[in-house]
Design a protein around this motif. Structure first.
Motif: not given
Length: 500
Positions: A350-367
């Motif tokens: 669940w931490h991986s989709i938290a707004p704070g995590t998504l904001k801080a994470m590089p877009k490529s990692e999220t993709t």
């Protein structure tokens, strides 16, 4: 002024040994209860996966008994549970439909041989090339698949199933707040079984999945001709099963490593899976791999940490289906649905989709994470999901790194010009190198300085050769300087030998 005290470094958790557990009644109780709960969850799942594979449910149960017991001795990851798994069942199911049970079992045995061979050549070392974002996507995709796999148990069933599932969810989520002395999944299974049996509630039960075994696993030699033709028939299925089984087992092992903060021997786990599959095949089982749902029950929900729980899970399956088959058959599927929903919840990151995590994470990692999750869910194949995720990560990494290479031009009194190349040059970043120079307008002496760069592959040497040839076609002299030793040796070895 006193110097600041450096922050304490985290100390890896000490692995809980089997000997220490056997000497501690408290720790041993945890392992016993974990093994029992895991066994109760394995029984219906193994039967269901056997049906998916197109074989008798007993073939799935025998696989879980033999694999759970054997992997406790030969596996590299303590507390990880192996058995007849859905991922491998899907791979090998077409063989059953086309050629029957004997060819199926022969393929399981051959898959075990392949896994041992893959372990010998070091396939487990490839795990280090799987990025963290792919791992998270794998976990999240698996959690979604575990959750969605419960839908058939909730469609077209008596109305009383729904309140039972609701009660089961309340118990499994809230009971740990009262005490962790007894695993919540075990309490859920016991309470719902007592309710349905006491009040004669007519809902689907484990016995509805198929007939339970009435004897111990016996030696089974598949009756197939030992010919090249047989090998050609079963080898593709066996190889697919070997790869998928190893991939899921190693990924699950890494996940348990992270949960327990301990290290495991992935090479041993690889050949251990092969040995377990061969033993499963020779006892009439369908084979399989690590089962992440049951492993999460064992490790995360029940708190097991040693091989004792895995061993007892296999023993308990055998005891339950042989000595207490009628009682096991009375377990309502609603109880197991509640447990598996709980497992999917605690498996999902669940931490991986938290707004704070998504904001801080590089877009490529999220993709990469989202692509891995989506592919796993859409294909229902963990191997495809991980493969697509790794490929996506490679493409995005190459694209990102290719931007790091830069070329700076410095002119000197009109007599010469220096191009200073910065960054790592490989097939992606070196493709544009050819277009970074002003061939026609530059003076007669051109210096290309690689002091702040590194040549990684033949593509870069070929690109540099093209640059030199282009300048020579204009009658200009090119001097290449600043190459480090490795880059200079590569250029000396390859330049002029790569074609035009």
């Amino acid at each position: 002024m006193p110097s600041a005290t450096p922050p304490a470094q985290p100390v890896p958790a000490e692995r809980q040994s089997v000997l220490r557990t056997l000497r501690s009644p408290r720790l041993l109780k945890v392992e016993i209860l974990a093994g029992l709960v895991t066994a109760l969850a394995l029984i219906p799942e193994s039967m269901a996966f056997a049906i998916i594979a197109g074989v008798d449910p007993r073939v799935g149960l025998y696989a879980s008994v033999v694999m759970a017991i054997s992997i406790a001795f030969v596996g590299g990851r303590p507390a990880m549970v192996s058995g007849g798994a859905g991922a491998t069942a899907l791979v090998i199911a077409p063989l059953v439909a086309a050629y029957g049970l004997d060819y199926f079992i022969a393929a399981v045995i051959l898959a075990g041989v392949f896994q041992v061979l893959l372990a010998v050549v070091g396939v487990a070392k490839l795990m280090r090339f799987i990025p963290r974002s792919v791992m998270i996507g794998f976990v999240n995709g698996l959690a979604i698949l575990i959750f969605s796999s419960q839908f058939p148990e909730l469609i077209g069933v008596p109305g009383l199933v729904y309140p039972l599932v609701g009660l089961g969810l309340l118990i499994v989520f809230l009971f740990p707040k009262l005490t962790r002395a007894v695993p919540a999944p075990f309490v859920t299974i016991v309470v719902l079984t007592v309710i349905t049996a006491s009040f004669a509630v007519a809902v689907p039960t484990v016995s509805d999945r198929g007939e339970l075994p009435d004897s111990l696993p016996q030696l089974f030699i598949p009756e197939v001709p030992l010919t090249l033709e047989t090998f050609q028939i079963i080898a593709p299925y066996a190889l697919g099963m070997a790869f998928v089984g190893l991939l899921e087992s190693l990924m699950t092992g890494k996940l348990v490593d992270d949960i327990t903060d301990t290290h495991s021997n992935k090479t041993r786990e690889s050949w251990g899976q092969g040995v377990s599959n061969m033993l499963s095949g020779f006892t009439g089982g369908m084979g399989g791999c690590a089962m992440i749902g049951q492993t999460m029950i064992n490790v995360k929900a029940a708190g097991a940490r040693t091989r004792i729980s895995t061993f007892l899970a296999g023993v308990f399956i055998l005891v339950l289906v042989l000595a207490m088959g009628e009682v096991v058959g009375m377990i309502p599927m609603a109880a197991l649905v509640a447990v598996m929903v709980f497992v999917s919840f605690i498996t999902f990151d669940w931490h991986s989709i938290a707004p704070g995590t998504l904001k801080a994470m590089p877009k490529s990692e999220t993709t990469v994470m989202l692509v891995t999750t989506a592919t796993t869910v859409i294909t229902h194949n963990l191997a495809i999901g991980v493969g697509v995720g790794v490929l996506t990560a490679m493409v995005l990494f190459a694209h990102r790194v290719s931007r790091f290479a830069q070329v700076h031009r410095e002119e000197h009194d009109g007599d010469s010009v220096t191009y200073r190349v910065e960054g790592e040059l490989f097939f992606a970043s070196s493709n544009d190198l050819y277009y970074q120079f002003d061939y026609a307008e530059d003076p007669g002496h051109v210096v290309i300085n690689f002091a702040d760069s590194h040549l990684w592959d033949a593509s870069t040497v070929a690109a540099l050769d093209s640059v030199v040839r282009k300048y020579e076609s204009y009658g200009k002299y090119v001097e290449v300087t600043g190459l480090n030793e490795a880059s200079a040796q590569m250029r000396e070895r390859l330049t002029g030998r790569l074609g035009s």
